[in-house]
Design a protein around this motif. Structure first.
Motif, PDB file in Angstrom:
ATOM      1  N   LEU A  32      -0.140  -3.441  -1.283  1.00 39.41           N
ATOM      2  CA  LEU A  32      -1.042  -4.596  -1.175  1.00 39.41           C
ATOM      3  C   LEU A  32      -0.323  -5.770  -0.517  1.00 39.41           C
ATOM      4  CD1 LEU A  32      -2.863  -4.430  -4.640  1.00 39.41           C
ATOM      5  CD2 LEU A  32      -3.824  -3.861  -2.403  1.00 39.41           C
ATOM      6  N   GLU A  33       0.938  -5.990  -0.922  1.00 37.16           N
ATOM      7  CA  GLU A  33       1.703  -7.127  -0.392  1.00 37.16           C
ATOM      8  C   GLU A  33       1.922  -6.990   1.112  1.00 37.16           C
ATOM      9  OE1 GLU A  33       5.145  -7.901  -2.933  1.00 37.16           O
ATOM     10  OE2 GLU A  33       6.141  -8.730  -1.141  1.00 37.16           O
ATOM     11  N   ARG A  34       2.241  -5.774   1.580  1.00 39.30           N
ATOM     12  CA  ARG A  34       2.571  -5.565   2.991  1.00 39.30           C
ATOM     13  C   ARG A  34       1.382  -5.092   3.807  1.00 39.30           C
ATOM     14  NH1 ARG A  34       8.189  -5.277   3.986  1.00 39.30           N
ATOM     15  NH2 ARG A  34       9.167  -6.408   2.302  1.00 39.30           N
ATOM     16  N   ASN A  35       0.225  -4.973   3.165  1.00 41.26           N
ATOM     17  CA  ASN A  35      -0.957  -4.463   3.864  1.00 41.26           C
ATOM     18  C   ASN A  35      -0.646  -3.093   4.507  1.00 41.26           C
ATOM     19  OD1 ASN A  35      -3.584  -4.563   4.642  1.00 41.26           O
ATOM     20  ND2 ASN A  35      -3.221  -5.787   6.481  1.00 41.26           N
ATOM     21  N   ALA A  36       0.046  -2.241   3.742  1.00 41.25           N
ATOM     22  CA  ALA A  36       0.501  -0.941   4.258  1.00 41.25           C
ATOM     23  C   ALA A  36      -0.647   0.065   4.299  1.00 41.25           C
ATOM     24  CB  ALA A  36       1.631  -0.414   3.376  1.00 41.25           C
ATOM     25  N   LEU A  37      -0.464   1.084   5.136  1.00 41.47           N
ATOM     26  CA  LEU A  37      -1.489   2.126   5.272  1.00 41.47           C
ATOM     27  C   LEU A  37      -1.431   3.116   4.119  1.00 41.47           C
ATOM     28  CD1 LEU A  37      -3.644   3.539   7.119  1.00 41.47           C
ATOM     29  CD2 LEU A  37      -1.731   4.884   8.059  1.00 41.47           C
ATOM     30  N   LEU A  65       1.293  14.326   5.466  1.00 40.95           N
ATOM     31  CA  LEU A  65       0.103  13.462   5.531  1.00 40.95           C
ATOM     32  C   LEU A  65       0.418  12.161   6.257  1.00 40.95           C
ATOM     33  CD1 LEU A  65      -1.494  13.919   1.985  1.00 40.95           C
ATOM     34  CD2 LEU A  65      -2.414  14.678   4.184  1.00 40.95           C
ATOM     35  N   ALA A  66       1.613  11.624   6.019  1.00 40.25           N
ATOM     36  CA  ALA A  66       2.011  10.384   6.700  1.00 40.25           C
ATOM     37  C   ALA A  66       2.040  10.605   8.211  1.00 40.25           C
ATOM     38  CB  ALA A  66       3.379   9.922   6.204  1.00 40.25           C
ATOM     39  N   ASP A  67       2.603  11.732   8.629  1.00 41.53           N
ATOM     40  CA  ASP A  67       2.676  12.035  10.062  1.00 41.53           C
ATOM     41  C   ASP A  67       1.270  12.069  10.667  1.00 41.53           C
ATOM     42  OD1 ASP A  67       4.117  13.061  12.481  1.00 41.53           O
ATOM     43  OD2 ASP A  67       2.764  14.748  12.129  1.00 41.53           O
ATOM     44  N   ARG A  78       6.256   7.830  15.092  1.00 46.59           N
ATOM     45  CA  ARG A  78       4.900   7.255  15.174  1.00 46.59           C
ATOM     46  C   ARG A  78       4.912   5.734  15.316  1.00 46.59           C
ATOM     47  NH1 ARG A  78       2.652  11.740  16.779  1.00 46.59           N
ATOM     48  NH2 ARG A  78       2.642  13.395  15.219  1.00 46.59           N
ATOM     49  N   GLY A  79       6.088   5.155  15.525  1.00 38.54           N
ATOM     50  CA  GLY A  79       6.169   3.690  15.685  1.00 38.54           C
ATOM     51  C   GLY A  79       5.828   2.936  14.408  1.00 38.54           C
ATOM     52  N   PRO A 134      -1.311   3.933  14.576  1.00 31.57           N
ATOM     53  CA  PRO A 134       0.057   3.571  14.977  1.00 31.57           C
ATOM     54  C   PRO A 134       0.425   2.185  14.425  1.00 31.57           C
ATOM     55  CG  PRO A 134      -1.296   4.155  16.896  1.00 31.57           C
ATOM     56  CD  PRO A 134      -2.213   4.071  15.722  1.00 31.57           C
ATOM     57  N   ASN A 135       1.706   1.969  14.260  1.00 28.29           N
ATOM     58  CA  ASN A 135       2.243   0.705  13.726  1.00 28.29           C
ATOM     59  C   ASN A 135       1.886   0.472  12.260  1.00 28.29           C
ATOM     60  OD1 ASN A 135       3.087   0.157  16.417  1.00 28.29           O
ATOM     61  ND2 ASN A 135       1.016  -0.550  16.863  1.00 28.29           N
ATOM     62  N   GLY A 136       1.441   1.505  11.570  1.00 27.34           N
ATOM     63  CA  GLY A 136       1.168   1.369  10.138  1.00 27.34           C
ATOM     64  C   GLY A 136       2.462   1.266   9.354  1.00 27.34           C
ATOM     65  N   THR A 137       2.333   0.867   8.091  1.00 32.81           N
ATOM     66  CA  THR A 137       3.507   0.793   7.224  1.00 32.81           C
ATOM     67  C   THR A 137       3.376   1.823   6.104  1.00 32.81           C
ATOM     68  OG1 THR A 137       3.815  -1.540   7.720  1.00 32.81           O
ATOM     69  CG2 THR A 137       4.813  -0.751   5.688  1.00 32.81           C
ATOM     70  N   VAL A 138       4.515   2.460   5.768  1.00 26.12           N
ATOM     71  CA  VAL A 138       4.576   3.435   4.680  1.00 26.12           C
ATOM     72  C   VAL A 138       5.442   2.853   3.571  1.00 26.12           C
ATOM     73  CG1 VAL A 138       5.358   5.741   4.002  1.00 26.12           C
ATOM     74  CG2 VAL A 138       4.447   5.361   6.303  1.00 26.12           C
ATOM     75  N   VAL A 139       4.986   2.967   2.328  1.00 29.70           N
ATOM     76  CA  VAL A 139       5.773   2.487   1.190  1.00 29.70           C
ATOM     77  C   VAL A 139       6.158   3.687   0.328  1.00 29.70           C
ATOM     78  CG1 VAL A 139       5.802   0.999  -0.843  1.00 29.70           C
ATOM     79  CG2 VAL A 139       4.561   0.276   1.203  1.00 29.70           C
TER      80      VAL A 139
END
Ligand code: MG
Length: 455
Positions: free
Chosen positions: A317-322, A268-270, A298-299, A277-282
């Motif tokens: 929430l802190e990192r505004n991650a996707l 799903l992350a892929d 995916r950058g 693009p440029n999203g963050t995964v936690v």
């Protein structure tokens, strides 16, 4: 603020066996403390389908009203539906009566903040302090809270999910889906969701039942043999199973092979990172290194946390991650809400497979590098755990991470994590490598090291 000595909250809220370790007066007293902590506004109360949930939800409602809070009652709903409604409808917060995936005799309370995410760890301690100090607010006959029903929670939740996926693209594929509801809270929501996305649906264990007579509330791959067999025998496109309160989803591919949450989460992350693009995964330190490979392609960036969904949610929430995920099937898609949601996860997987236009097993093999994992636990005297952790750290030759316990990289594609449990006198040992054999050898080696260091 002083940290309370005694703890009520564990990794995911307060858990106990009603009538054995705590009684209903405990729930009232704790809910008075929760109501005092919220201080003002209306609080939404929901429950899972456990036998003791109606009694506990009534006690929680009484305690909240006794502290002066007005409440709304959602009835039986999946935990993520309650969380979505709290944020979407502007409640001050919420209380979910649930013990998630624990055996039927357990129950508990999750406390949710106005943003829909479980309250931060420090706020759990504020609630505990109010509880142990006995400083709960006590309303009189004029200020006591009142109750009203909120019957729209599931409808809004389903609307929220459908608005975040491409319904037309999913419906065009005419997927056949087998869903094992495990007699849990998603019985009230997920079948309607998948049908509204134009899929043909076959359900297993679809009657809400607090005794969980089907396959139990914990959706581990071992417990889902019936799901695999059903997918295989009717040539379905995929299978999905939820835990007792519906916040986790586990999948099997079209051959009936069960996937760990690491694999479905990375797939799903892929898919989602390709579109953002440029999203963050936690993700916690314990999940697969495959996500770093996917993110690099995916950058995107990966942020690692301690093990626990609240830590993942709060970091998102802190990192505004996707997005975020866990190896137990928890998956968080923050444009919907920054908490685990089995329903949203199932809808996203349907969209991912529709977009990729290939069978589930192929989509996985094509998108996610394969690593192998092994895990075990070792009984250790609690007092010896710090010495054990520092011994492992000292012996390490490769890179070391101290986010949660100690994680040691033994070569470019192999790591071991030695992590003390928060609740039991054990350490958990996880390893990941390119082969199953190598992962198991690493676990064995570190079990020996743990036993030596703690003897
Ligand atoms: Mg759960």
């Amino acid at each position: 603020m002083a940290v309370s000595q005694e703890r009520l909250f564990g990794t995911n809220g307060v858990r106990f066996i009603p009538g054995v370790s705590h009684d209903l007066s405990f729930v009232i007293k704790l809910s008075e403390a929760i109501g005092t902590y919220f201080d003002e506004g209306e609080v939404l109360v929901g429950q899972d389908g456990r036998v003791s949930s109606p009694a506990l939800a009534n006690a929680a409602a009484s305690g909240l009203m006794s502290s002066g809070r007005d409440i709304a009652e959602a009835g039986v709903v999946p935990t993520p539906a309650l969380q979505f409604a709290i944020r979407d409808e502007g409640y001050k917060g919420g209380v979910m009566v649930t013990a998630s995936h624990n055996p039927p005799q357990y129950n508990g309370l999750k406390v949710v903040a106005h943003d829909g995410v479980e309250v931060p760890r420090l706020d759990e301690q504020r609630i505990e302090k109010i509880f142990f100090d006995g400083s709960q607010s006590k309303a009189d006959w004029k200020t006591v809270g009142v109750a009203r029903p909120d019957p729209s929670v599931i409808r809004r939740y389903l609307g929220g999910i459908v608005s975040k996926v491409n319904r037309k693209m999913i419906a065009e594929r005419k997927f056949t889906v087998v869903m094992d509801l495990g007699n849990g809270a998603q019985c009230a929501a997920a079948p309607a969701l998948v049908e509204s996305l134009g899929c043909k649906l076959i359900t297993l264990n679809s009657v809400l039942d607090g005794n969980f007579p089907g396959r139990g509330p914990e959706p581990t791959p071992d417990a889902l043999g019936d799901l695999s067999a059903a997918v295989n025998s009717i040539s379905a496109d995929l299978g999905v199973a939820f835990d007792g309160d519906g916040d986790r989803a586990m999948f099997c591919d079209e051959t009936g092979r069960m996937l760990w949450g690491d694999q479905s989460g990375s797939l799903l992350a892929d898919y989602l990172l390709e579109r953002n693009p440029n999203g963050t995964v936690v993700t916690p330190v314990s999940s697969t290194q495959a996500i770093e490979k996917v993110a690099k392609r995916r950058g995107a960036k990966v942020v690692r946390t301690k093990v626990g969904s609240v830590d993942v949610s709060r970091m998102i929430l802190e990192r505004n991650a996707l997005l975020g995920f866990e190896e137990n099937g928890g998956f968080i898609y923050s444009p919907h809400i920054s908490v685990r949601d089995g329903g949203m996860t199932a809808a996203l997987m349907l969209e991912c497979l529709a977009a990729k236009g290939m069978a589930f097993s192929k989509a996985l093999a094509f998108s996610v590098p394969r690593f192998h994992q092994a895990k075990t636990k070792v009984q250790v005297d609690r007092k010896k755990i710090p010495a054990l952790i520092s011994a492992v750290e000292k012996q390490a030759k490769g890179e070391v991470e101290r986010t949660d316990g100690v994680k040691v990289w033994t070569d470019e594609h192999s790591w071991v994590l030695v992590r003390p449990s928060g609740t039991e006198p054990i350490v958990r040992i996880f390893a990941e490598s390119e082969s199953q054999e190598k992962a198991e050898l690493l676990v064995k080696k570190y079990v020996r090291a743990a036993k030596v260091a703690s003897s």
